[in-house]
Design a protein around this motif. Structure first.
Motif, short mmCIF file in Angstrom:
data_model
loop_
_atom_site.label_atom_id
_atom_site.label_comp_id
_atom_site.label_asym_id
_atom_site.label_seq_id
_atom_site.Cartn_x
_atom_site.Cartn_y
_atom_site.Cartn_z
N VAL A 169 0.85 -1.20 0.00
CA VAL A 169 0.00 0.00 0.00
C VAL A 169 0.88 1.24 0.00
O VAL A 169 2.01 1.22 0.50
CB VAL A 169 -0.95 0.01 1.21
N ALA A 170 0.37 2.32 -0.55
CA ALA A 170 1.14 3.56 -0.67
C ALA A 170 0.65 4.61 0.31
O ALA A 170 -0.56 4.83 0.46
CB ALA A 170 1.07 4.10 -2.09
N PHE A 171 1.60 5.28 0.97
CA PHE A 171 1.30 6.39 1.87
C PHE A 171 1.74 7.73 1.29
O PHE A 171 1.41 8.77 1.85
CB PHE A 171 2.01 6.18 3.21
N ARG A 172 2.51 7.70 0.19
CA ARG A 172 2.96 8.94 -0.45
C ARG A 172 2.54 8.92 -1.91
O ARG A 172 2.75 7.93 -2.61
CB ARG A 172 4.48 9.09 -0.34
N ASP A 173 1.94 10.02 -2.35
CA ASP A 173 1.47 10.14 -3.73
C ASP A 173 2.58 10.73 -4.58
O ASP A 173 2.82 11.95 -4.55
CB ASP A 173 0.23 11.04 -3.77
N ALA A 174 3.31 9.88 -5.29
CA ALA A 174 4.42 10.33 -6.12
C ALA A 174 4.60 9.35 -7.27
O ALA A 174 4.38 8.15 -7.11
CB ALA A 174 5.70 10.41 -5.30
N PRO A 175 4.99 9.85 -8.46
CA PRO A 175 5.14 8.95 -9.62
C PRO A 175 6.09 7.80 -9.37
O PRO A 175 5.82 6.67 -9.80
CB PRO A 175 5.67 9.90 -10.72
N GLU A 176 7.23 8.06 -8.68
CA GLU A 176 8.19 6.98 -8.47
C GLU A 176 7.64 5.89 -7.56
O GLU A 176 7.99 4.72 -7.69
CB GLU A 176 9.52 7.52 -7.92
N VAL A 177 6.76 6.29 -6.63
CA VAL A 177 6.13 5.30 -5.75
C VAL A 177 5.23 4.37 -6.57
O VAL A 177 5.27 3.14 -6.41
CB VAL A 177 5.34 5.99 -4.63
N GLU A 178 4.45 4.96 -7.47
CA GLU A 178 3.56 4.13 -8.28
C GLU A 178 4.34 3.32 -9.32
O GLU A 178 3.92 2.22 -9.68
CB GLU A 178 2.50 5.00 -8.95
N THR A 179 5.48 3.84 -9.76
CA THR A 179 6.32 3.05 -10.66
C THR A 179 6.79 1.78 -9.95
O THR A 179 6.75 0.68 -10.52
CB THR A 179 7.53 3.87 -11.13
#
Length: 450
Positions: A346-356
């Motif tokens: 799961v993601a806690f930070r909204d950033a392109p590299e996180v979703e990559t």
């Protein structure tokens, strides 16, 4: 192709997770170990030179080392550095960290119930289209649902496990004429035979797991509910359509108690019944190697722990050092049913590299990378079972990709107040002497009213 890449290598494993990560550089597509890196599988992820993504979870020790290895080429080819920190306290601490704004970029959550709690708190970032496209392609609808809360999709699955395996020594079975049981009654008869021989206790068990102490006992109960009363009752129990103290659940506890609360049955090579609470689940099966117990109930991922130093002295094979059979059904001709588990980044930070990073982790490329490194399986339909590190793990992947009745670990689906709290604690109290009825009544009373 990029002119410069960076890579993090595991430098050590701390007592509660991965230790320091060393940063090294290289040029072009040449890895820092001197070998060529084929970046073709990673071209779709682009490049993000200098970006760092932090990940935390419960994955420790050798498994953590292999996890870091699984994304090494991805780091090289994309420039995204991944900093993983593992902790046995992750499940207890992650909500507190999220509320305080100190959560990692990605948390590898081992329970849909905990995922739901984090989503309800408003701390999670919904999954990107890339992640959702991957889960729609490579995973079943059931697995996607486990990463969904209140209609919003938050996470694709990561790894998986088949629970309910009974580990044993093939050479001991051959030497003593033991037969692999095909029914629960035969398993009980085998256990009683081993106990009567008096050489050692038949079972070795460990329930200790830091803040999560007790969870291995919940797996026992879940396996018996599924086998004794079937998937419909299992679903009703997990969804609280029948109460936790329903007579059918009491029956499952008492069936398990014939092993875990019986001094004739446990705790081989370790001590008396009470030592189950203090013995770490990671080491609990190892007395089989010394002939101090014969049977150990634990998931497919336990393969990793037979060689705690990372070697291959103990082979997992039908004619190897250790092997396993699934906890049998009530009747030999009953359909096989299994419980299992998995993790969800799961993601806690909204950033392109996180979703990559999350998109990569939901791909068949990552799943095959990790399975090939050994010790784990995945329910990703793009995984080649032949990449598994043993026949048992290959069998487990085929089970996940086949028609066997599968149910996700019940405590992982229950609300966190139950599945990650009162159920664990209830197991500890129950093994410690509390009655079955008092135990299930207390857990039922803890179930949230809304």
């Amino acid at each position: 192709m990029r002119s410069r890449v960076n890579r993090r290598l595991l430098a050590g494993v701390a007592a509660f997770g991965v230790g320091a990560l060393a940063l090294t550089g290289c040029t072009g597509d040449i890895a820092d170990d001197g070998g060529d890196v084929d970046c073709a599988p990673y071209e779709a992820y682009g490049t993000d030179e200098g970006k760092t993504v932090t990940i935390s979870g419960t994955i420790l020790d050798l498994e953590a080392d292999r996890l870091v290895e699984s994304w090494k080429d991805f780091e090289t080819c994309t420039g995204i550095e991944i900093d993983y920190q593992g902790s046995s306290e992750f499940e207890a601490q992650i909500a507190v960290l999220a509320e305080g704004g100190n959560a990692p970029d990605i948390g590898i959550v081992p329970q849909p119930g905990l995922l739901a709690r984090l989503a309800a708190g408003g701390w999670l970032i919904p999954a990107s289209k890339g992640v959702e496209d991957n889960v729609d392609k490579w995973w079943s609808a059931d697995w996607k649902q486990y990463g969904t809360y209140d209609g919003t999709f938050y996470s694709a699955p990561l790894m998986a496990s088949i629970k309910g395996y009974i580990w044993y020594s093939p050479s001991e079975f051959a030497d003593k004429g033991y037969e692999v049981p095909t029914t629960l009654d035969e398993l009980k008869a085998l256990s009683e035979k081993i106990a009567a021989e008096g050489d050692h206790k038949p079972w070795c068990v460990g329930l200790e797991s830091g803040e999560a102490t007790g969870w291995p006992g919940t797996d026992w109960v879940e396996d018996f509910v599924l086998r004794e009363d079937g998937p419909d009752v299992y679903d009703q129990w997990v969804n609280h359509e029948i109460p936790f103290n329903d007579p059918q659940i009491v029956k499952a506890f008492d069936s398990v108690g014939e092993y875990l609360k019986n001094p004739d049955m446990v705790n081989g090579g370790i001590g008396d019944v009470s030592t189950q609470i203090s013995e770490a689940f990671q080491t609990a099966g190892l007395p089989i190697l010394d002939g101090e117990c014969s049977l150990h109930h634990q998931a497919s991922f336990y393969e990793t722990f037979w060689n705690p130093d990372g070697g291959d002295a103990n082979t997992v094979a039908p004619d190897g050092t250790v092997w396993a059979f699934l906890l049998p059904p009530v009747n030999a001709d009953d359909p096989q049913a299994v419980t299992g588990g998995g993790e969800f980044p799961v993601a806690f930070r909204d950033a392109p590299e996180v979703e990559t990073v999350r998109t990569f982790l939901s791909s068949d490329t990552w799943a095959n990378n990790r399975v090939s490194l050994g010790g784990v399986i995945s329910a990703n339909k793009g995984v080649d079972p032949d990449n598994a590190s043993s026949e048992l793990l290959k069998q487990s992947i085929e089970i996940l990709q086949g028609d066997t009745t599968f149910r996700f670990d019940g405590s992982d689906l229950m609300p966190g107040a139950v599945g990650a709290d009162s159920f664990w604690k209830g197991i500890v109290a129950w093994v410690g002497g509390q009655s079955t009825q008092d135990t299930v009544d207390a857990i039922e009373a803890s179930w949230p009213t809304s």
